[in-house]
Enzyme design. Sequence first.
Site, short mmCIF file in Angstrom:
data_model
loop_
_atom_site.label_atom_id
_atom_site.label_comp_id
_atom_site.label_asym_id
_atom_site.label_seq_id
_atom_site.Cartn_x
_atom_site.Cartn_y
_atom_site.Cartn_z
N ASN A 1 60.77 28.70 -2.64
CA ASN A 1 60.31 28.85 -4.09
C ASN A 1 61.30 29.98 -4.64
O ASN A 1 61.25 31.16 -4.33
CB ASN A 1 59.00 29.26 -4.16
CG ASN A 1 58.15 29.60 -5.51
OD1 ASN A 1 59.38 29.49 -6.49
ND2 ASN A 1 57.29 30.36 -5.56
N TRP A 2 62.16 29.52 -5.59
CA TRP A 2 63.31 30.30 -6.13
C TRP A 2 62.62 31.31 -7.50
O TRP A 2 63.40 31.88 -7.88
CB TRP A 2 64.41 29.53 -6.72
CG TRP A 2 65.09 28.81 -5.88
CD1 TRP A 2 64.97 28.94 -4.46
CD2 TRP A 2 66.30 28.15 -5.65
NE1 TRP A 2 66.01 28.23 -3.68
CE2 TRP A 2 66.90 27.69 -4.57
CE3 TRP A 2 67.07 27.52 -6.90
CZ2 TRP A 2 67.84 26.80 -4.10
CZ3 TRP A 2 68.19 26.77 -6.82
CH2 TRP A 2 68.72 26.40 -5.37
N LYS A 3 61.52 30.93 -7.69
CA LYS A 3 60.76 31.42 -8.68
C LYS A 3 61.70 31.65 -10.09
O LYS A 3 62.53 30.73 -10.25
CB LYS A 3 60.40 32.82 -8.40
CG LYS A 3 59.47 32.70 -7.12
CD LYS A 3 58.68 34.16 -6.60
CE LYS A 3 57.66 33.79 -5.53
NZ LYS A 3 57.26 35.06 -5.03
N HIS B 1 50.06 28.55 -7.82
CA HIS B 1 50.91 29.56 -7.34
C HIS B 1 50.16 30.91 -7.51
O HIS B 1 49.77 31.05 -8.82
CB HIS B 1 52.27 29.61 -7.49
CG HIS B 1 53.25 30.75 -6.74
ND1 HIS B 1 53.09 31.92 -7.00
CD2 HIS B 1 53.82 30.66 -5.35
CE1 HIS B 1 53.79 32.73 -6.33
NE2 HIS B 1 54.45 31.89 -5.08
N GLU C 1 51.16 33.66 -8.57
CA GLU C 1 51.87 34.23 -9.71
C GLU C 1 51.25 33.50 -11.02
O GLU C 1 51.04 34.11 -12.04
CB GLU C 1 53.35 34.39 -9.87
CG GLU C 1 53.92 35.35 -8.85
CD GLU C 1 55.07 34.93 -8.02
OE1 GLU C 1 55.80 34.16 -8.50
OE2 GLU C 1 55.21 35.71 -7.05
N GLU D 1 49.01 31.77 0.87
CA GLU D 1 49.81 32.99 0.48
C GLU D 1 49.06 34.04 0.25
O GLU D 1 48.59 34.06 -0.90
CB GLU D 1 50.87 32.58 -0.66
CG GLU D 1 51.70 31.26 -0.48
CD GLU D 1 52.75 31.43 -1.22
OE1 GLU D 1 53.97 31.64 -0.80
OE2 GLU D 1 52.75 31.43 -2.57
N GLY E 1 56.33 39.15 -2.14
CA GLY E 1 57.19 40.04 -2.38
C GLY E 1 56.98 41.54 -2.33
O GLY E 1 57.52 42.35 -2.69
N SER F 1 56.54 37.12 2.16
CA SER F 1 57.38 37.96 2.89
C SER F 1 57.96 37.35 4.17
O SER F 1 58.23 38.01 5.14
CB SER F 1 57.05 39.36 3.05
OG SER F 1 56.73 40.01 1.95
N GLY G 1 59.84 33.01 -0.68
CA GLY G 1 60.28 33.45 -2.03
C GLY G 1 61.50 34.02 -1.89
O GLY G 1 62.37 33.41 -1.74
P1 13P Z 1 58.00 36.17 -0.87
O1 13P Z 1 58.74 35.43 0.12
O2 13P Z 1 59.24 36.72 -2.00
O3 13P Z 1 57.08 37.17 -0.46
O4 13P Z 1 57.20 35.38 -1.89
C1 13P Z 1 56.21 34.10 -1.33
C2 13P Z 1 56.08 33.50 -2.29
O5 13P Z 1 55.64 33.76 -3.14
C3 13P Z 1 56.56 31.87 -2.17
O6 13P Z 1 55.77 31.06 -3.11
#
Ligand code: 13P
Length: 253
Positions: free
Chosen positions: A9-11, A97, A99, A169, A175, A215, A236
């Site tokens: 997931n590149w966000k 998600h 976020e 998650e 993150g 993470s 992420g």
């Molecule tokens: P990180 O791997 O940066 O913790 O993010 C996880 C995530 O939200 C994947 O959707």
Amino acid sequence: MRKPFVAGNWKMNTDSHSSVSLARDVAAGMSEIAGHKIDVAVIPPFVYLQSVARTLSASSIAVGAQDVYTEQQGAFTGEISGSMLKDIGCTYALCGHSERRHVIGETDELINKKVSAAISGGLLPILCVGELLEQRKTEVTKEVVTRQIRAGLAGLGDEKVSAVTVAYEPVWAIGTGLTATTKQAQEAHRLIRKLLSEMYDEQLADDIRILYGGSVKPDNAAELMGQQDVDGLLVGGASLDADDFVAIVKGAV
Ligand code: 13P
């Protein structure tokens, strides 16, 4: 037997140039695991989906969207539908998600409509669930995740649910560099699978893939994947580095 699945997931990262070069580098790295049974996807921002999908068209890497709207077309300014995403080569869509739940304020009800609309549009939804740090501390993880799964899948029959992937998650692990321990991950995944077996038939619950996210890095991927109910990884930050993402995929095969 559930086929492993790793998605990046590149966000809200990359740009028109780096999204294509990242996709190209990931595809090049995948040649090293050719022949292994694994599904791999990248999930770029909407605006780069089409160029990334084109870049990956000759590869086995699928493309997913980070969100999807609840309707297929009409007067919904700014929104993107499942059928549009399908049209440009998307296979998957993230729904709910953390976020989007906690920064944008999406509710379980809205997420449920998105899961359903993703399937109607021809996509495979990835329903994301997970508890906040406070909820883990106060030992209500089970209640939170149960509510998110029940509400997220409400009204979906067996056939539709078989299109769904679940991603667990824990919000406190996203993150932050804090990964759930393998025990914590397995416990949550086991809980989700048990819940699915209460909601649907045993075989269906057994076939649904449950990914872990939070993470994930090259050095913890294999250990997480070693857990019985961890079927894949939703990555992420580490998915923005082609070498790290490829190493994670290798750890998952
Ligand atoms: P990180 O791997 O940066 O913790 O993010 C996880 C995530 O939200 C994947 O959707």
